[in-house]
Design a protein around this motif. Structure first.
Motif, PDB file in Angstrom:
ATOM      1  N   GLY A   2       0.905  -1.244   0.027  1.00  0.00           N
ATOM      2  CA  GLY A   2      -0.017  -0.087   0.059  1.00  0.00           C
ATOM      3  C   GLY A   2       0.651   1.340  -0.080  1.00  0.00           C
ATOM      4  N   GLU A   3       2.316   1.090  -0.167  1.00  0.00           N
ATOM      5  CA  GLU A   3       3.165   2.245  -0.359  1.00  0.00           C
ATOM      6  C   GLU A   3       3.652   2.540  -1.584  1.00  0.00           C
ATOM      7  OE1 GLU A   3       6.069   1.382   2.331  1.00  0.00           O
ATOM      8  OE2 GLU A   3       4.771   1.298   4.399  1.00  0.00           O
ATOM      9  N   ASP A   4       4.298   3.660  -1.820  1.00  0.00           N
ATOM     10  CA  ASP A   4       4.962   3.916  -3.221  1.00  0.00           C
ATOM     11  C   ASP A   4       5.917   3.035  -3.308  1.00  0.00           C
ATOM     12  OD1 ASP A   4       2.996   6.021  -4.052  1.00  0.00           O
ATOM     13  OD2 ASP A   4       4.155   7.439  -2.835  1.00  0.00           O
ATOM     14  N   ALA A   5       6.328   2.599  -4.533  1.00  0.00           N
ATOM     15  CA  ALA A   5       7.366   1.597  -4.616  1.00  0.00           C
ATOM     16  C   ALA A   5       8.817   2.241  -4.105  1.00  0.00           C
ATOM     17  CB  ALA A   5       7.513   1.019  -5.969  1.00  0.00           C
ATOM     18  N   LEU A   6       9.841   1.550  -3.471  1.00  0.00           N
ATOM     19  CA  LEU A   6      11.120   2.085  -3.272  1.00  0.00           C
ATOM     20  C   LEU A   6      11.793   0.858  -3.575  1.00  0.00           C
ATOM     21  CD1 LEU A   6      13.218   3.910  -2.310  1.00  0.00           C
ATOM     22  CD2 LEU A   6      12.659   3.336   0.130  1.00  0.00           C
TER      23      LEU A   6
END
Length: 318
Positions: free
Chosen positions: A161-165
């Motif tokens: 659910g987070e921006d890809a890193l």
């Protein structure tokens, strides 16, 4: 003088072993006769090409690509460090009659607690298993690492659910650097690390130990073609930022941190390859004091990932 004269019919001294005085006895004519074409190399018994097929039949055929194999970590300190880092292991080899100091005792205890087989073997057998390495009576068997697919990293980011890193390594060949990058990536919330299939370090026991066991929790993928993988990721909306000493921006200006991003790290000496650099949306440099040329690849990665994590905390994205 008789025997030395060049005139026709001159006499030689008796008992000499030289040939006829006049003519070559037909030797010149025979030398001018053709002997036919030169036989091919594999048809000549004294040529190495003739002997090669025979020797090849005697040797058993070996596969050029036998796939990943297990690895043995030798030495008391390395074995204890791997067990402390909870590196996956399948067996602990202990030499018979070994001097059981505190490291041997700790290694056996940790292996037993984790359900790892403890096998007692003779010292000559342990020498053979470790290829005569300095094992000090201890060796730990590490199974081959199971790599993920690059698409799995994007899927892991999506599920979080987070921006890809993500972190991509380009030409980093030191397994200690790889392990340190994995540890930093896990510490700052990255979703995975990708390495190219060629000219790159792999997950060995050294990388396991340097990662302090985080390689068991953070997926590491192998890209057949790193440039193509970066392009595929870019097509899904992931921005590509490459670390470069002459970057177009500094990490203070890294606005891309608040969105899906992959940080590409090159080798300490060569840096990013040309094709990978052309694939980057931005090249990022780290401001440093005068007189310092560059940072170690793993240290540079830690600095940039820490800045990205800070920006995301400030923006309330993590």
């Amino acid at each position: 003088m008789a025997g030395n004269s060049r005139r026709k019919g001159a006499m030689r001294k008796p008992g000499t072993k030289k040939g006829a005085v006049v003519g070559s006895g037909g030797q010149r004519r025979k030398g001018l006769e053709g002997k036919g074409p030169t036989p091919k190399a594999h048809e000549r018994p004294n040529h190495k090409a003739y002997r090669k097929p025979a020797s090849a039949q005697k040797r058993p055929q070996q596969r050029k690509d036998s796939g990943p194999t297990s690895e043995l970590v030798a030495g008391r300190n390395p074995v204890v460090e791997c067990l402390r880092a909870e590196v996956p292991a399948t067996a602990l080899y202990v030499a018979l009659g070994v001097d059981a100091d505190e490291r041997v005792t700790e290694a056996v205890r940790m292996a037993a607690d984790r359900g790892i087989s403890v096998l007692e073997v003779s010292r000559p057998e342990l020498d053979k298993l470790t290829h005569n390495a300095v094992h000090q009576g201890l060796a730990l068997q590490i199974p081959p690492y199971e790599y993920a697919h690059p698409d799995d990293l994007l899927e892991a980011a999506k599920n979080s659910g987070e921006d890809a890193l993500l972190v991509a390594l380009d030409g980093v060949t030191d397994p200690r650097n790889l392990g340190a990058v994995i540890r930093s990536a896990a510490a700052f919330g990255a979703h995975g690390v990708v390495v190219p299939q060629r000219r790159s370090a792999s997950i060995t026991a050294v990388a396991w130990r340097t990662s302090a066991g985080t390689a068991a929790n953070l997926p590491v993928a192998v890209a057949t073609n790193l440039t193509r993988t970066l392009k595929d990721w870019a097509d899904t909306g992931v921005m590509v930022a490459g670390l470069d000493a002459d970057g177009s921006i500094t990490i203070d200006e890294l606005e891309l941190a608040n969105g899906p991003i992959v940080v590409v790290v090159g080798s300490e000496g060569r840096g990013l390859s040309r094709l990978v650099k052309e694939r980057c949306d931005e090249t990022v440099s780290i401001p440093m004091a005068a007189g310092v040329e560059s940072l170690n690849a793993s240290v540079a990665t830690s600095v940039v990932l820490a800045e990205i994590a800070r920006r995301r905390r400030v923006a309330g994205r993590i």
